[in-house]
Enzyme design. Structure first.
Site, PDB file in Angstrom:
ATOM      1  N   LYS A   1      21.318 -17.732  -4.542  1.00  0.00           N
ATOM      2  CA  LYS A   1      20.573 -18.092  -5.481  1.00  0.00           C
ATOM      3  C   LYS A   1      21.749 -19.093  -6.653  1.00  0.00           C
ATOM      4  O   LYS A   1      21.184 -20.084  -7.054  1.00  0.00           O
ATOM      5  CB  LYS A   1      20.215 -17.073  -6.481  1.00  0.00           C
ATOM      6  CG  LYS A   1      18.791 -16.229  -5.251  1.00  0.00           C
ATOM      7  CD  LYS A   1      18.386 -15.619  -6.292  1.00  0.00           C
ATOM      8  CE  LYS A   1      17.398 -15.000  -4.914  1.00  0.00           C
ATOM      9  NZ  LYS A   1      17.461 -13.508  -4.735  1.00  0.00           N
TER      10      LYS A   1
ATOM     11  N   GLN B   1      17.058  -9.081  -8.780  1.00  0.00           N
ATOM     12  CA  GLN B   1      16.642  -8.256  -7.563  1.00  0.00           C
ATOM     13  C   GLN B   1      16.444  -7.323  -6.845  1.00  0.00           C
ATOM     14  O   GLN B   1      17.023  -6.482  -7.770  1.00  0.00           O
ATOM     15  CB  GLN B   1      18.456  -8.882  -7.322  1.00  0.00           C
ATOM     16  CG  GLN B   1      17.786  -8.409  -5.417  1.00  0.00           C
ATOM     17  CD  GLN B   1      17.716  -9.817  -4.523  1.00  0.00           C
ATOM     18  OE1 GLN B   1      17.299 -10.977  -5.274  1.00  0.00           O
ATOM     19  NE2 GLN B   1      17.501 -10.001  -3.856  1.00  0.00           N
TER      20      GLN B   1
ATOM     21  N   ASP C   1       8.794 -14.905 -10.206  1.00  0.00           N
ATOM     22  CA  ASP C   1       9.247 -13.989  -9.183  1.00  0.00           C
ATOM     23  C   ASP C   1       7.838 -13.704  -8.375  1.00  0.00           C
ATOM     24  O   ASP C   1       7.312 -14.347  -7.930  1.00  0.00           O
ATOM     25  CB  ASP C   1       9.733 -12.926  -9.003  1.00  0.00           C
ATOM     26  CG  ASP C   1      10.872 -12.627  -8.123  1.00  0.00           C
ATOM     27  OD1 ASP C   1      11.472 -13.396  -7.223  1.00  0.00           O
ATOM     28  OD2 ASP C   1      12.140 -11.775  -8.826  1.00  0.00           O
TER      29      ASP C   1
HETATM   30  N1  GUN Z   1      14.439  -8.898  -2.728  1.00  0.00           N
HETATM   31  C1  GUN Z   1      14.067  -9.404  -1.876  1.00  0.00           C
HETATM   32  N2  GUN Z   1      12.841 -10.456  -2.135  1.00  0.00           N
HETATM   33  C2  GUN Z   1      13.264 -10.838  -3.178  1.00  0.00           C
HETATM   34  C3  GUN Z   1      12.551 -11.943  -3.758  1.00  0.00           C
HETATM   35  O1  GUN Z   1      11.890 -12.457  -3.945  1.00  0.00           O
HETATM   36  N3  GUN Z   1      12.583 -11.339  -5.211  1.00  0.00           N
HETATM   37  C4  GUN Z   1      13.203 -10.544  -6.091  1.00  0.00           C
HETATM   38  N4  GUN Z   1      13.658 -10.491  -7.012  1.00  0.00           N
HETATM   39  N5  GUN Z   1      13.655  -9.328  -4.926  1.00  0.00           N
HETATM   40  C5  GUN Z   1      13.823  -9.553  -4.100  1.00  0.00           C
END
Ligand code: GUN
Length: 289
Positions: free
Chosen positions: A54, A98, A121
């Site tokens: 990311k 996350q 998100d």
């Molecule tokens: N963990 C796995 N997929 C995601 C996601 O799309 N967003 C977040 N914040 N954590 C994740």
């Protein structure tokens, strides 16, 4: 009939280029730099890989990346205090915590501490409610990425039978809402669904988001259907570690179109996260988004 492989990697690459052009324009025209803060608690190896990716892709698009790594044992109050600082920071337009979080934390309470306008998100209860009522919302990245691939293949999805296998808050439920918004007839199936195979066989569009390697079998698929495989499962086969989806590889003999794993849905998720961050930045400054 030969299956069409839906190239999410190429699509995501084009989307990232478009985002980079938009970011350059925001900088030039308005002096704005969209900023994304990613918070990782603990040392889950898969999460560390995602967070690094990311950061790299955020910077590559010309955006500001802020990474916050906290120890596994961090008290929840400390994480919430960090989120509150990020909520108040004008250089931060998007905040992503996350998941999964360590067991001593309440993920719902943590997500609800994020300012809804910075919730890139789309997990905050406000955004969930906005999406559920068909209003402008921050939409979760993986389902919106799947929708882009579907629109690219089909144009209009109106009237198609869509079956979503999986009812998670991250993928299954928002995916169903998005498909309803496209005028699909939507069925959400899950581990307790009776005659799962029969229900899947009615789908013009089948979305598999269960996290079970190879669970969706070729005889569950209507010939010619479009199959979107959201699963990313690491398995050991012939002494080697590899990634497989939720859809059995032999589905390619029945489906009309299929997203491969890897290289299908996966790359779309981060591209959509960048797009949501640009949208959050534009809205924060009163620009059309
Ligand atoms: N963990 C796995 N997929 C995601 C996601 O799309 N967003 C977040 N914040 N954590 C994740």
């Amino acid at each position: 009939m030969r299956v069409a492989l839906i190239d999410g990697k190429a699509f995501a690459g084009m989307l990232r280029e478009k985002i980079a052009r938009e970011v350059a324009d925001l900088k030039e025209t308005h002096g704005l730099v969209p900023g994304l803060a990613v918070v990782l608690v603990g040392q889950d190896p898969a999460s560390e890989v995602y967070v690094r990716s990311k950061g790299t892709q955020t910077r590559a698009a010309g955006m500001a990346s802020f990474e916050h790594k906290l120890p596994e044992t961090t008290p929840q109050t400390e994480l919430v205090a960090l989120i509150e600082r990020l909520n108040a920071d004008p250089a931060v337009h998007g905040i992503l915590v996350q998941l999964p979080l360590p067991g001593h934390m309440d993920a719902t309470a943590v997500i609800d501490a994020i300012a809804p306008a910075k919730d890139v998100d789309g997990f905050h209860i406000s955004n969930v409610g906005l999406l559920g009522t068909g209003r402008t919302a921050m939409v979760p990245c993986t389902p919106v990425g799947c929708l882009m691939l579907l629109r690219d293949r089909h144009g209009s999805l109106s009237g198609l039978n869509a079956v979503v296998v999986g009812r998670s808050n991250i993928v299954g439920k928002p995916m169903a809402q998005l498909l309803l918004g496209e005028d699909c007839t939507v069925t959400v199936a899950h581990s307790r669904t009776k005659d799962l195979a029969g229900i899947c066989r009615r789908a013009d569009i089948l979305i598999a988001a269960v996290g079970q390697p190879g669970m969706v079998k070729p005889d569950w698929i209507k010939p010619g259907a479009t199959v979107i495989d959201v699963g990313i499962n690491r398995i050991e086969r012939d002494g080697k570690s590899r990634l497989v989806g939720d859809v059995d590889a032999a589905a390619a003999e029945v489906a009309g179109a299929l997203t491969p794993v890897p290289g299908g849905v996966g790359p779309m998720t981060i591209a959509c996260l960048l797009a949501n961050t640009v949208t959050a930045c534009r809205r924060a400054h009163g620009l059309a988004a």
